[in-house]
Design a protein around this motif. Structure first.
Motif, short mmCIF file in Angstrom:
data_model
loop_
_atom_site.label_atom_id
_atom_site.label_comp_id
_atom_site.label_asym_id
_atom_site.label_seq_id
_atom_site.Cartn_x
_atom_site.Cartn_y
_atom_site.Cartn_z
N GLY A 103 134.68 37.03 49.17
CA GLY A 103 135.48 37.10 47.95
C GLY A 103 134.76 37.71 46.77
O GLY A 103 135.39 38.02 45.75
N LEU A 104 133.43 37.91 46.88
CA LEU A 104 132.71 38.54 45.77
C LEU A 104 133.12 39.99 45.62
O LEU A 104 133.33 40.70 46.60
CB LEU A 104 131.20 38.47 46.00
N ALA A 105 133.21 40.45 44.38
CA ALA A 105 133.47 41.86 44.09
C ALA A 105 132.20 42.64 44.40
O ALA A 105 131.09 42.20 44.10
CB ALA A 105 133.86 42.04 42.63
N VAL A 106 132.37 43.81 45.01
CA VAL A 106 131.24 44.67 45.34
C VAL A 106 131.20 45.81 44.33
O VAL A 106 132.19 46.54 44.16
CB VAL A 106 131.36 45.22 46.78
N LEU A 107 130.05 45.94 43.67
CA LEU A 107 129.87 46.97 42.65
C LEU A 107 128.76 47.93 43.06
O LEU A 107 127.84 47.56 43.79
CB LEU A 107 129.49 46.33 41.31
N THR A 108 128.83 49.14 42.51
CA THR A 108 127.72 50.09 42.63
C THR A 108 126.72 49.75 41.53
O THR A 108 127.05 48.99 40.61
CB THR A 108 128.20 51.54 42.45
N PRO A 109 125.52 50.33 41.56
CA PRO A 109 124.56 50.07 40.47
C PRO A 109 125.09 50.48 39.10
O PRO A 109 124.67 49.94 38.08
CB PRO A 109 123.34 50.90 40.86
N ASP A 110 126.06 51.42 39.08
CA ASP A 110 126.66 51.85 37.82
C ASP A 110 127.77 50.92 37.34
O ASP A 110 128.36 51.15 36.28
CB ASP A 110 127.23 53.26 37.97
N GLY A 111 128.09 49.89 38.11
CA GLY A 111 129.12 48.94 37.71
C GLY A 111 130.51 49.27 38.21
O GLY A 111 131.47 48.57 37.87
N GLU A 112 130.65 50.30 39.05
CA GLU A 112 131.96 50.67 39.59
C GLU A 112 132.33 49.71 40.71
O GLU A 112 131.56 49.51 41.65
CB GLU A 112 131.94 52.10 40.13
N ARG A 113 133.51 49.12 40.61
CA ARG A 113 133.99 48.23 41.67
C ARG A 113 134.45 49.07 42.86
O ARG A 113 135.28 49.96 42.70
CB ARG A 113 135.13 47.35 41.17
N VAL A 114 133.89 48.76 44.02
CA VAL A 114 134.23 49.55 45.21
C VAL A 114 134.86 48.72 46.33
O VAL A 114 135.25 49.28 47.36
CB VAL A 114 132.98 50.29 45.76
N VAL A 149 122.92 39.57 43.75
CA VAL A 149 124.02 38.68 44.11
C VAL A 149 124.13 37.69 42.96
O VAL A 149 123.21 36.92 42.71
CB VAL A 149 123.78 37.95 45.43
N ASP A 150 125.25 37.73 42.25
CA ASP A 150 125.45 36.85 41.10
C ASP A 150 126.71 36.02 41.37
O ASP A 150 127.83 36.47 41.13
CB ASP A 150 125.59 37.66 39.82
N LEU A 151 126.51 34.82 41.87
CA LEU A 151 127.64 33.95 42.21
C LEU A 151 128.42 33.54 40.98
O LEU A 151 129.64 33.42 41.03
CB LEU A 151 127.15 32.72 42.98
N ASP A 152 127.73 33.32 39.87
CA ASP A 152 128.42 32.91 38.64
C ASP A 152 129.38 33.98 38.15
O ASP A 152 130.47 33.67 37.67
CB ASP A 152 127.41 32.57 37.54
N LYS A 153 128.99 35.25 38.27
CA LYS A 153 129.85 36.35 37.84
C LYS A 153 130.80 36.80 38.94
O LYS A 153 131.70 37.59 38.69
CB LYS A 153 129.01 37.54 37.39
N GLY A 154 130.56 36.33 40.18
CA GLY A 154 131.43 36.69 41.29
C GLY A 154 131.23 38.12 41.76
O GLY A 154 132.19 38.77 42.20
N ILE A 155 129.99 38.61 41.69
CA ILE A 155 129.72 40.01 42.07
C ILE A 155 128.47 40.11 42.94
O ILE A 155 127.62 39.23 42.93
CB ILE A 155 129.52 40.92 40.83
N LEU A 156 128.39 41.22 43.64
CA LEU A 156 127.14 41.65 44.23
C LEU A 156 127.09 43.15 44.10
O LEU A 156 128.10 43.84 44.03
CB LEU A 156 126.95 41.16 45.67
N VAL A 157 125.87 43.68 44.03
CA VAL A 157 125.65 45.11 43.85
C VAL A 157 125.09 45.68 45.14
O VAL A 157 124.14 45.14 45.70
CB VAL A 157 124.68 45.38 42.67
N VAL A 158 125.72 46.78 45.59
CA VAL A 158 125.23 47.50 46.76
C VAL A 158 124.64 48.80 46.27
O VAL A 158 125.31 49.60 45.62
CB VAL A 158 126.35 47.76 47.79
N ASP A 159 123.35 49.01 46.57
CA ASP A 159 122.63 50.21 46.15
C ASP A 159 122.05 50.85 47.41
O ASP A 159 120.91 50.62 47.77
CB ASP A 159 121.52 49.83 45.17
#
Length: 171
Positions: A103-114, A149-159
């Protein structure tokens, strides 16, 4: 939230043992003699684990009251589940339970949700299944590719390298 830790497969032998397709990375904690396991559908359980053993890489379980092959066959396909609230948080800040990642949102290092993490597979190496529209891409869950991986923000970054998150790319 209920988490699937196993799926009952075919009977093994005549005395009610069943094979269990393990769907947890900690089977030694989830499958213990004397433990009660909830089921989906709920009408099949809870089931009390009478005994268990590994046989040629397959977990074989005998549940209390399941004493013959016919009763074991009735349980085939039943999911064994636990409540996510019953799982204590990890003491390691770099270790996560599957239900925390799904359920976490996947972002690029630039912050784009993918996309969004839709599943975690344990196949020798942990893989994040990232849902991108109607397709899935698989990302090895290693620090070099998933630095945040930031559970509090609900995101993870894939680089990762170019094409890693492109379902049409050949990498």
């Amino acid at each position: 939230m209920q988490l699937v830790v196993g799926r009952i497969g075919r009977p093994h032998g005549l005395r009610g043992d069943v094979s269990v397709e393990v769907r947890t990375d900690e089977p030694e904690k989830r499958f213990v003699a004397g433990a009660a396991v909830a089921t989906d559908p709920a009408s099949a359980g809870p089931l009390l684990i009478e005994s268990l053993r590994w046989h040629s890489g397959t977990l074989l379980v005998r549940f209390e009251g399941v004493n013959d092959r016919n009763r074991a066959e009735e349980l085939r396909g039943t999911m064994l589940v636990i409540d996510s609230a019953d799982i204590p948080p990890s003491e390691d800040p770099d270790e996560f339970h599957d239900h925390q990642l799904i359920g976490l949102a996947v972002l690029t290092p630039d912050g784009e949700r993918v996309g969004e993490v839709s599943d975690v597979l344990h196949q020798g190496q942990d893989l994040l299944v990232v849902r991108r529209g109607k397709t899935d891409v698989y990302v090895p869950f290693v620090k070099a590719l998933v630095p945040i991986v930031d559970l509090d923000k609900g995101i993870l970054v894939v680089d990762g390298p170019a094409g890693l998150l492109d379902p049409d790319a050949i990498v």
